[in-house]
Design a protein around this motif. Structure first.
Motif: not given
Length: 536
Positions: A207-216, A220-226, A230-232
């Motif tokens: 949840k914390k990671l998702a909220d920090a990254v936000g929606w895209d 592919a871009a969203l996965h790259h942000k995750l 090394g956050r994911l």
């Protein structure tokens, strides 16, 4: 809760071979029933037949002879080898009595107005969960609130069922290993050989990671942000530490590795990562990525699944979006499995348009390996094509009959159980949430046998299917498409009776290298012992 009652053999008016009609042959796969499709359109061809062994015939005759004896039927179905449970939510599988005891041990409190467990100290409107140890009325009220115990047949089972998770949620996250010990011991006592159970790994971290990254909306871009920085991987590591702690608590609770080891210690267990389909898109995508990455990096985890009510507002609104998420992520994590709650719907629960596509999208867009529930099949557009696709791909459907009855009110001829079988779709019986349902896998087999007039060999092949279509690692014992062609051993074990204590060198190498084939072999040995007991 439904009770087994009498076993009724299939009547001559129904096509196929039932308990009294079995003489020289039995069905090897799906039963050829009366045409399941409207106006006879799109019907699958009748399945091939295979010879019945003398032991199968004798066991089948015994089953017919006890159809009016509830006690004998209960013993028969409890002792029947029943493969694996592939659709099981850990928190919903634990008995409410066990959860009440855990709540008391952890010093939790109960909100008396809603019967919801909360943390201490106990404030106004709450009382200690420990009071249930000596106040029987309080204890029984909790059992009814946390399960379907005594729930009225004409009540809203859907809401009561799903609300239970929120009421005991404060209990279940604390001692996952203890809960697994109870569930695994129960499965072993029910003569099962494998368990896949669902949990939500690293829930807070995801949840914390998702909220920090936000929606895209560029996946592919969203996965790259995750994955950036090394956050994911840090969330995946958190999930693996949780699993380590669960394993340790389980082994301690079940006394594994000691002379007091409980039956669950011998049961292969794998985890399926839950994804909360009612969450915001960024959280859903992140949970999917965590679960799929786990399944490729940790053998204890094998798949992901979407959970929460499929008829929820967000779940309905975002269904197609979530299927597209999975389509993309499956290209990133091709080795991980996907099984999906799809079609856990019924007319009146959602708008008619929401009944038209859920299973089809799960199969054609998300390319799910298995489908859970699949109840609204015949209400979907071009459902015959979907059923044929599932049969061709061997996309199994997980069927928890009691759950479908309690939550959706769907039972008997309304349920597509026989329709799936007629189209050659692999079918596996499962429990879903047996702690809430107040049921077990033996009841599911008895329910299916009674309701659909199944013969013993049909029950046997349902049990085989629940191992064949599980995600336990390793090569199969059976070759080809066993749902279509019957259960025939691979070349390494050809000429050896499945389950034999002396399988031969080539077959032994397979069993030693494949946990899946080894579990299937153990079940075949159990069938031999079962048929010796009941087949004469």
């Amino acid at each position: 809760m439904n009770t087994p009652g009498r076993f009724r053999p299939r009547t001559p008016a129904v096509a196929g071979l039932g308990v009294l009609a079995l003489v020289a042959t039995v069905t090897a796969g799906p039963v050829a029933h009366a045409d399941p499709s409207p106006a006879g359109s799109g019907r699958a061809a009748a399945p091939a037949l295979r010879p019945a062994t003398a032991a199968e015939w004798g066991t089948n005759a015994y089953l017919a002879s006890i159809r009016h004896d509830p006690r004998a039927l209960q013993s028969f179905f409890k002792r029947l080898p029943k493969g694996g449970d592939l659709h099981n939510h850990l928190s919903g599988a634990v008995t409410p009595e066990y959860l009440i005891a855990q709540a008391a041990e952890d010093g939790l409190c109960i909100e008396t107005a809603t019967m919801t467990a909360v943390t201490a100290p106990c404030k106004a409107g709450t009382r200690p969960a420990a009071d249930a140890r000596h106040d029987r009325a309080f204890h029984d009220a909790l059992v009814r609130a946390w399960s379907m115990q005594d729930f009225p047949a004409d009540g809203n089972g859907h809401d009561h069922f799903f609300d239970a998770f929120g009421k005991f949620g404060e209990v279940t996250w604390r001692h996952r290993g203890k809960q697994l010990a109870q569930v695994a011991n129960t499965a072993a006592a029910q003569h099962q050989f494998y368990l896949e159970t669902m949990v939500t790994p690293a829930s807070d971290g995801a949840k914390k990671l998702a909220d920090a990254v936000g929606w895209d909306d560029d996946f592919a871009a969203l996965h790259h942000k995750l994955v950036a920085g090394g956050r994911l991987d840090r969330v995946v590591a958190e999930a693996r530490r949780e699993a380590d702690a669960t394993d340790e608590e389980f082994r301690t609770t079940a006394h594994c590795g000691t002379d007091r080891a409980e039956p669950g210690c011998r049961l292969p267990v794998r985890w399926i990562s839950q994804v909360s389909r009612g969450s915001a898109p960024e959280r859903v995508f992140t949970q999917m990525a965590v679960g799929l990455r786990l399944a490729e990096r940790d053998r204890r985890f094998v798949a992901i699944n979407l959970v929460q009510p499929e008829d929820g507002e967000t779940a309905v609104r975002d269904y197609r979006l979530q299927m597209r998420m999975l389509k993309y992520l499956r290209t990133v994590y091709p080795k991980a499995h996907v099984t999906l709650h799809a079609g856990e719907l019924w007319p009146g629960l959602v708008k008619p348009e929401a009944l038209k596509f859920h299973i089809q999208e799960a199969v054609d867009v998300a390319h799910a390996d298995r489908i859970g529930h699949g109840v609204d099949l015949v209400h979907e557009d071009n459902w015959q094509r979907t059923a044929r696709t599932m049969a061709a791909r061997e996309t199994a459907v997980e069927v928890p009959l009691t759950s479908n009855s309690q939550i959706l009110g769907v039972r008997g001829a309304e349920h597509p159980f026989q329709t799936y079988r007629a189209f050659g779709v692999p079918v596996v019986l499962s429990t879903d949430d047996p702690g809430i349902s107040r049921t077990d896998i033996s009841h599911e087999y008895a329910y299916a046998a009674r309701t659909y007039g199944l013969s013993y060999p049909e029950l046997k092949d349902l049990a085989r299917a629940s191992l064949e279509y599980g995600f336990l690692q390793g090569a199969d014992l059976w070759r080809g498409n066993p749902t279509r062609d019957g259960y025939r051993t691979v070349d390494a074990c050809r000429g050896v009776r499945p389950g034999s204590p002396a399988p031969g060198a080539a077959c032994r190498r397979l069993l030693d290298s494949s946990p899946k084939a080894a579990a299937e072999w153990r079940q075949e040995g159990a069938f031999q012992r079962f048929e010796r007991s009941f087949g004469h």
